[in-house]
Design a protein around this motif. Structure first.
Motif, short mmCIF file in Angstrom:
data_model
loop_
_atom_site.label_atom_id
_atom_site.label_comp_id
_atom_site.label_asym_id
_atom_site.label_seq_id
_atom_site.Cartn_x
_atom_site.Cartn_y
_atom_site.Cartn_z
N ALA A 477 0.85 -1.19 0.00
CA ALA A 477 0.00 0.00 0.00
C ALA A 477 0.88 1.24 0.00
O ALA A 477 2.10 1.15 0.15
CB ALA A 477 -0.92 0.00 1.23
N ALA A 478 0.25 2.38 -0.19
CA ALA A 478 0.99 3.64 -0.07
C ALA A 478 1.56 3.74 1.33
O ALA A 478 0.85 3.49 2.31
CB ALA A 478 0.07 4.82 -0.35
N PRO A 479 2.85 4.07 1.48
CA PRO A 479 3.46 4.09 2.81
C PRO A 479 2.86 5.18 3.69
O PRO A 479 2.37 6.21 3.20
CB PRO A 479 4.94 4.33 2.52
CG PRO A 479 4.97 4.97 1.18
CD PRO A 479 3.81 4.43 0.42
N TRP A 480 2.90 4.95 4.98
CA TRP A 480 2.42 5.95 5.95
C TRP A 480 3.50 7.01 6.16
O TRP A 480 4.67 6.68 6.33
CB TRP A 480 2.10 5.28 7.28
CG TRP A 480 1.13 4.15 7.15
CD1 TRP A 480 1.44 2.83 7.04
CD2 TRP A 480 -0.29 4.23 7.09
NE1 TRP A 480 0.29 2.08 6.93
CE2 TRP A 480 -0.78 2.91 6.96
CE3 TRP A 480 -1.21 5.28 7.14
CZ2 TRP A 480 -2.15 2.62 6.87
CZ3 TRP A 480 -2.56 4.99 7.06
CH2 TRP A 480 -3.03 3.69 6.93
N LEU A 481 3.13 8.26 6.14
CA LEU A 481 4.09 9.34 6.37
C LEU A 481 4.46 9.40 7.85
O LEU A 481 3.65 9.04 8.72
CB LEU A 481 3.48 10.68 5.96
CG LEU A 481 3.10 10.84 4.47
CD1 LEU A 481 2.44 12.18 4.27
CD2 LEU A 481 4.33 10.71 3.59
N PRO A 482 5.68 9.86 8.17
CA PRO A 482 6.05 10.00 9.59
C PRO A 482 5.05 10.88 10.36
O PRO A 482 4.75 10.59 11.52
CB PRO A 482 7.44 10.64 9.52
CG PRO A 482 7.99 10.20 8.20
CD PRO A 482 6.81 10.15 7.26
N SER A 483 4.55 11.93 9.70
CA SER A 483 3.58 12.80 10.38
C SER A 483 2.30 12.05 10.72
O SER A 483 1.66 12.32 11.75
CB SER A 483 3.27 14.01 9.51
OG SER A 483 2.81 13.61 8.23
N GLU A 484 1.91 11.11 9.86
CA GLU A 484 0.70 10.33 10.12
C GLU A 484 0.92 9.35 11.26
O GLU A 484 0.03 9.16 12.11
CB GLU A 484 0.27 9.61 8.84
CG GLU A 484 -0.18 10.57 7.75
CD GLU A 484 -0.27 9.94 6.38
OE1 GLU A 484 -0.91 10.55 5.50
OE2 GLU A 484 0.32 8.86 6.17
N VAL A 485 2.09 8.72 11.29
CA VAL A 485 2.41 7.80 12.37
C VAL A 485 2.47 8.55 13.71
O VAL A 485 1.92 8.09 14.72
CB VAL A 485 3.75 7.08 12.10
CG1 VAL A 485 4.14 6.19 13.27
CG2 VAL A 485 3.66 6.25 10.82
N GLU A 486 3.10 9.72 13.70
CA GLU A 486 3.17 10.51 14.92
C GLU A 486 1.79 11.00 15.34
O GLU A 486 1.46 11.06 16.53
CB GLU A 486 4.13 11.68 14.72
CG GLU A 486 5.59 11.26 14.53
CD GLU A 486 6.47 12.41 14.07
OE1 GLU A 486 6.02 13.57 14.16
OE2 GLU A 486 7.59 12.13 13.60
N GLY A 487 0.96 11.38 14.34
CA GLY A 487 -0.41 11.81 14.65
C GLY A 487 -1.22 10.71 15.31
O GLY A 487 -1.98 10.96 16.25
N ALA A 488 -1.04 9.47 14.83
CA ALA A 488 -1.72 8.34 15.45
C ALA A 488 -1.27 8.18 16.90
O ALA A 488 -2.08 7.88 17.79
CB ALA A 488 -1.45 7.06 14.66
N GLY A 489 0.02 8.38 17.15
CA GLY A 489 0.52 8.31 18.52
C GLY A 489 -0.09 9.40 19.40
O GLY A 489 -0.41 9.16 20.57
#
Length: 748
Positions: A477-489
């Motif tokens: 799939a399209a990779p998750w951006l670092p900002s998205e991973v941090e946002g999930a955190g």
């Protein structure tokens, strides 16, 4: 001197390419003491350049090698060499009547490495270095995308150096490289848009590119000039040539270049925020020397490119982070307004999905699974969540190739090849999961990325063909951006804050509830004491009055006495039942193993003892043993059986059926009768306090019995309901949890 040894790629990852012990022979190298006083090591070709034999070079003072004038100038400049090891062009020198040489120096391991290579021919770029850099800055500022930046950089570097081909090569997170910009004259094949495996530039080679931004190989067919002696006499170790422009090349890379059809190459590192973002890689069909000045200019252009790439990527990242924070704020508001955070998230699917640009999402909490958007099935999501709780210890987990980590995900790769998940609680397994669908991609490689194994020796070689090799990539799939991973955190932390705040509120409410319970206990005692005594007095004196004045009272007056007595007794029962109902909601459960077969037999005998002469046919099926409070369960069963007997009074023969079936982790019991039944429109009133569907004159009772049944069942984690029809009987149902071990369920 010997030519390059046969390469062996099986150990290329461990190859000490930073200390090869030799140099490329288009220049010469001296290793001198840090004080610039004497020569410690020299390349094998140095004697011919300096007009001295190797024994004369080694150990001699540098002033006698270069001459006093040249030595003093180099010594003054060399004293200011940076401790970081960055190479510096010291000055142009001439040894005797030989050619002009550029002296380049850098520090390493307590010594100074001096490199001497042919100087420029005096024909630099028109307008000099400043004009080239200024023109390039103007061009890249007009670029709108990173790909446009890369293309302009490739064009500028090729124009400056005259190579046949210049590529801008960007590294992906997995170490593979993608050509994002290219300029060429058509003599060498184009690799625009092609991908190259990580093994083409191993990890230690990428680290060298990060430390030393410039790398030139003017002639792939060179014969290495070895260092003499091989080990530094001061340290006893091979000299570190990481920053040496003349450093010899790995034999594997030499074979790679030959297979690629290039005779000369140059690479310039593009460092973004101190990390290796990519390379400007140049190739030529024939040997080609690029002067230090031109290489330095290319280095500056690469740094300009890096700054522009960083500016654009940081701007895009900042915009995305602002967007994420905006959606996060809305999600927090949704959760704060909802009864619980799960409902708050699921009720706003647009924000839940847009938060990380997902196609689907799921919230798994305490056996509840909520799905929104494009997701796997509910059972599949539960299995995936169980795997995350069991195998993944990270609070935030993400992958763009889920089936690689969790093979069962292949079944739903089309919907969920990408996963971003946060674990909210391990104690009560709770998680939020986002999904991205499969993106089927055709990747063009610069040759088959798999390395061939020589059949006879088993020795590995770089691939011999670089013709386009296409590969269809699935289940990614399209990779998750670092900002998205941090946002999930951040969302996880916010949910934990909400849960903690609600826990604090519940703790405060519990304290208040305990206080209220104590007051209620005191009130109950007061009611019990203050109401029961007057009611007993009323009953007692009414009975005395009736007996004492029986001969003086008319029949109607005696009836008045009976009504007073009956009403007072009823009021007493009502008080007792209300108090029992109140205590039942507060009392702790005393759980034991309860055999319902025995319990029903005992209660049935008690009920029939209170209904002498009644014709009742009992049909009782096998019942299981359950875990529960015996006293409470007895009360519930007694109310249900008493009601069944009471409301079948008009029948000549009452038929009362008691049975059970078990499924989905619960026992479902029923008590069915052939009595007067009820109107289903009023079924919700049945289990309320004081709610009666029949006249008291027809069927005695306080209207609290079924309310007690529901409270008992709910205290045990079950539910109660009823079905019926007027004059066609009624069926009352209730559930109790079943043990997970089938052997403990009993016959049902």
């Amino acid at each position: 001197m010997s030519r390059h040894p046969e390469p062996d790629l099986s150990s290329c990852e461990q190859e000490a390419i930073h200390a090869p012990g030799s140099i490329q022979p288009h220049g010469a190298l001296l290793v001198v003491s840090a004080t610039f006083l004497n020569v410690l090591q020299a390349s094998a070709n140095a004697p011919s350049l300096f007009g001295l034999s190797m024994p004369e070079l080694l150990g001699s003072e540098l002033s006698s090698v270069l001459g006093p004038e040249q030595f003093e100038a180099l010594r003054e400049l060399g004293a200011r060499l940076p401790a970081s090891g960055e190479p510096v062009l010291l000055r142009a020198v001439r040894i005797g009547s030989g050619p002009v040489l550029n002296a380049i120096g850098h520090r390493t391991g307590g010594a100074v490495v001096l490199e001497f290579e042919p100087g420029a021919d005096g024909t630099g770029p028109p307008g000099g270095l400043h004009s080239v850099v200024a023109a390039f800055i103007a061009k890249v500022q007009a670029a709108t995308t990173v790909a446009d930046l890369a293309q302009r950089a490739a064009t500028e570097v090729r124009a400056l150096t005259g190579f046949d081909r210049a590529l801008v090569y960007r590294f992906e997170p997995d170490g593979t490289g993608v050509v994002v910009g290219e300029d060429g004259n058509g003599r060498l094949p184009s690799y625009r848009g092609h991908r190259f495996p990580a093994s083409d530039i191993p990890k230690q080679a990428r680290e060298l590119y990060r430390r030393n931004r410039l790398r030139l190989i003017p002639d792939v067919a060179y014969v290495p000039a070895e260092l003499v002696p091989a080990l530094n006499p001061v340290t006893g170790e091979p000299v570190d040539l990481s920053h040496a422009a003349l450093r010899s090349v790995s034999p594997v890379h030499v074979e790679y270049m030959r297979n690629m059809g290039t005779a000369a190459s140059m690479s310039v590192s593009v460092l973004k925020d101190g990390e290796l973002w990519g390379l400007i890689s140049c190739h030529h069909h024939a040997p080609k020397v690029v002067p230090f000045e031109s290489r330095t200019t290319c280095d500056i252009l690469a740094q300009v490119l890096a700054l522009q790439v960083a500016a654009r990527e940081h701007a895009a990242d900042y915009e995305r982070r602002v967007e994420i924070q905006s959606v996060l704020t809305r999600l927090l508001a949704h959760m704060a307004r909802a009864d619980d955070y799960v409902s708050g998230l699921l009720a706003h699917p647009g924000d839940l999905l847009g938060f990380v640009r997902a196609a689907g999402a799921a919230v798994v909490s305490d056996g509840r699974t909520g799905l929104v958007g494009r997701t796997p099935g509910e059972e599949q999501v539960r299995h995936l969540a169980a795997w995350l709780f069991r195998e993944q210890k990270r609070e935030v987990y993400h992958t763009d190739a889920l089936s690689s980590a969790f093979p069962p995900a292949r079944e739903y790769a089309a919907d969920a090849s990408g996963l971003l998940a946060v674990s909210v609680s391990k104690l009560h397994p709770t998680a939020v999961l986002w999904f991205r669908p499969e993106v089927i991609e055709t990747v063009r490689w610069g040759g088959d990325p798999r390395k061939a194994v020589e059949p006879v020796t088993g020795r590995l070689h770089p691939r011999k063909s670089f013709e386009t090799w296409s590969q269809t990539v699935r289940e990614t799939a399209a990779p998750w951006l670092p900002s998205e991973v941090e946002g999930a955190g951040e969302l996880r932390n916010a949910v934990l804050g909400i849960v903690l705040r609600k826990a604090e509120e519940m703790a405060a409410l519990n304290v208040e509830l305990q206080r209220s319970n104590r007051e209620l206990e005191a009130f109950s005692y007061s009611v019990s004491h203050d109401l029961r005594a007057p009611l007993r007095h009323i009953v007692g004196y009414a009975e005395l009055l009736k007996e004492a004045a029986r001969d003086k009272l008319a029949a109607g007056e005696l009836k008045y006495c009976d009504t007073i007595i009956e009403s007072s007794i009823y009021a007493g029962k009502l008080v007792d039942n209300l108090l029992a109902y109140s205590r039942m909601g507060r009392a702790a459960l005393d759980r034991t193993r309860v055999d319902l077969n025995a319990l029903v037999r005992e209660v049935r005998a008690e009920v029939m003892a209170g209904a002498p002469g009644r014709q009742v046919r009992w049909e009782v099926g096998p019942l299981p043993a359950v875990e529960g409070d015996l006293i409470m369960l007895r009360l519930a069963v007694q109310n249900l059986l008493s009601n069944a007997v009471k409301y079948t009074k008009p029948r000549n023969e009452a038929v009362i059926e008691i049975g059970c079936h078990t499924d989905a982790g619960a026992h479902t019991f029923h008590v069915r009768d052939n009595g007067v039944g009820f109107d289903m429109r009023y079924r919700d009133k049945l289990f309320g306090v004081f709610q009666r569907l029949h006249r008291w004159e027809d069927f005695e009772g306080t209207g609290i019995g079924l309310a007690n049944v529901r409270r008992v069942v709910e205290r045990h984690g079950g539910r109660a309901w009823a079905e019926g029809a007027v004059d066609r009987g009624a069926t009352f149902y209730f559930t109790l949890p079943a043990p997970s071990n089938d052997e403990e369920r009993g016959t049902c």
